[in-house]
Design a protein around this motif. Structure first.
Motif, PDB file in Angstrom:
ATOM      1  N   VAL A 134       0.846  -1.202   0.000  1.00  0.00           N
ATOM      2  CA  VAL A 134       0.000   0.000   0.000  1.00  0.00           C
ATOM      3  C   VAL A 134       0.880   1.250   0.000  1.00  0.00           C
ATOM      4  O   VAL A 134       0.662   2.185  -0.793  1.00  0.00           O
ATOM      5  CB  VAL A 134      -0.961   0.003   1.217  1.00  0.00           C
ATOM      6  N   LEU A 135       1.900   1.273   0.860  1.00  0.00           N
ATOM      7  CA  LEU A 135       2.785   2.441   0.929  1.00  0.00           C
ATOM      8  C   LEU A 135       3.574   2.631  -0.357  1.00  0.00           C
ATOM      9  O   LEU A 135       3.640   3.750  -0.878  1.00  0.00           O
ATOM     10  CB  LEU A 135       3.741   2.299   2.120  1.00  0.00           C
ATOM     11  N   THR A 136       4.178   1.568  -0.859  1.00  0.00           N
ATOM     12  CA  THR A 136       4.980   1.721  -2.089  1.00  0.00           C
ATOM     13  C   THR A 136       4.083   2.099  -3.263  1.00  0.00           C
ATOM     14  O   THR A 136       4.486   2.897  -4.104  1.00  0.00           O
ATOM     15  CB  THR A 136       5.821   0.458  -2.390  1.00  0.00           C
ATOM     16  N   GLY A 137       2.859   1.573  -3.296  1.00  0.00           N
ATOM     17  CA  GLY A 137       1.911   1.961  -4.335  1.00  0.00           C
ATOM     18  C   GLY A 137       1.531   3.434  -4.264  1.00  0.00           C
ATOM     19  O   GLY A 137       1.178   4.042  -5.266  1.00  0.00           O
ATOM     20  N   ALA A 138       1.606   3.999  -3.063  1.00  0.00           N
ATOM     21  CA  ALA A 138       1.300   5.422  -2.856  1.00  0.00           C
ATOM     22  C   ALA A 138       2.547   6.306  -2.994  1.00  0.00           C
ATOM     23  O   ALA A 138       2.497   7.505  -2.737  1.00  0.00           O
ATOM     24  CB  ALA A 138       0.653   5.625  -1.497  1.00  0.00           C
ATOM     25  N   GLY A 139       3.677   5.686  -3.361  1.00  0.00           N
ATOM     26  CA  GLY A 139       4.907   6.457  -3.567  1.00  0.00           C
ATOM     27  C   GLY A 139       5.718   6.697  -2.317  1.00  0.00           C
ATOM     28  O   GLY A 139       6.537   7.617  -2.272  1.00  0.00           O
ATOM     29  N   VAL A 140       5.534   5.871  -1.301  1.00  0.00           N
ATOM     30  CA  VAL A 140       6.263   6.027  -0.038  1.00  0.00           C
ATOM     31  C   VAL A 140       7.372   4.994   0.024  1.00  0.00           C
ATOM     32  O   VAL A 140       7.139   3.800  -0.191  1.00  0.00           O
ATOM     33  CB  VAL A 140       5.329   5.847   1.177  1.00  0.00           C
ATOM     34  N   GLY A 141       8.575   5.440   0.345  1.00  0.00           N
ATOM     35  CA  GLY A 141       9.704   4.543   0.573  1.00  0.00           C
ATOM     36  C   GLY A 141      10.278   3.960  -0.697  1.00  0.00           C
ATOM     37  O   GLY A 141       9.794   4.228  -1.789  1.00  0.00           O
ATOM     38  N   PRO A 142      11.307   3.142  -0.527  1.00  0.00           N
ATOM     39  CA  PRO A 142      11.930   2.502  -1.689  1.00  0.00           C
ATOM     40  C   PRO A 142      11.013   1.434  -2.274  1.00  0.00           C
ATOM     41  O   PRO A 142      10.275   0.782  -1.535  1.00  0.00           O
ATOM     42  CB  PRO A 142      13.207   1.880  -1.120  1.00  0.00           C
ATOM     43  N   CYS A 143      11.064   1.277  -3.567  1.00  0.00           N
ATOM     44  CA  CYS A 143      10.206   0.277  -4.235  1.00  0.00           C
ATOM     45  C   CYS A 143      10.770  -1.118  -4.063  1.00  0.00           C
ATOM     46  O   CYS A 143      11.881  -1.348  -3.826  1.00  0.00           O
ATOM     47  CB  CYS A 143      10.085   0.589  -5.710  1.00  0.00           C
TER      48      CYS A 143
END
Length: 154
Positions: A145-154
């Motif tokens: 959810v976070l990476t999909g929202a552009g948060v943190g390293p992919c």
């Protein structure tokens, strides 16, 4: 013994600071007080509220951070969560909103009685820490959810 079942809707917040760390609360269930889990700020809708309105209200009550509803933007994730709390089985439709802050000192003074009793701590987590932890985290797919929202390293 028959378990009470309850359907509800909720608004939740992914509160992310400038270091790409997300705020999570650690809590437990009165029926299993030794089992701890981490979860995002947010909660159920009051009568007449949208999920965005509930997310903004709950964010203020649980962290002291006031964010106008119109600043939340669209939900970045929606899901149905099945969980139990205090002997009630919930089916919760919930929307998550991303809120970015440079930093924030969490103020839990707005906690209600249940939160004061069953929420034990809070911390800011990075995506790598979430990937590596053995702790229970909700939602279980929070990293995605976070990476999909552009948060943190992919």
């Amino acid at each position: 013994m028959q378990v009470e079942r309850r359907a509800r809707r909720a608004g939740r917040v992914l509160l992310v600071n400038a270091s790409d760390r997300v705020l999570l609360f650690r809590g437990s269930d009165p029926t299993a007080p030794d089992v701890n889990y981490w979860f995002t700020p947010g909660g159920g809708l009051d009568d007449g509220e949208t999920t965005a309105q509930a997310a903004a209200r709950e964010l203020y009550e649980e962290t002291g951070l006031a964010v106008p509803v119109e600043k939340l933007g669209p939900a970045v994730h929606s899901e149905v969560a099945l969980f139990s709390f205090d002997g009630v089985a919930y089916r919760q439709e919930q929307d998550f909103y991303l809120v970015r802050v440079p930093q924030w000192r969490v103020d839990t003074g707005g906690f209600d009685e249940v939160e004061r009793r069953w929420v034990h701590a809070h911390d800011w987590w990075s995506v790598p820490e979430l990937r590596e932890t053995g702790e229970m985290i909700y939602p279980a797919d929070l990293v995605a959810v976070l990476t999909g929202a552009g948060v943190g390293p992919c």
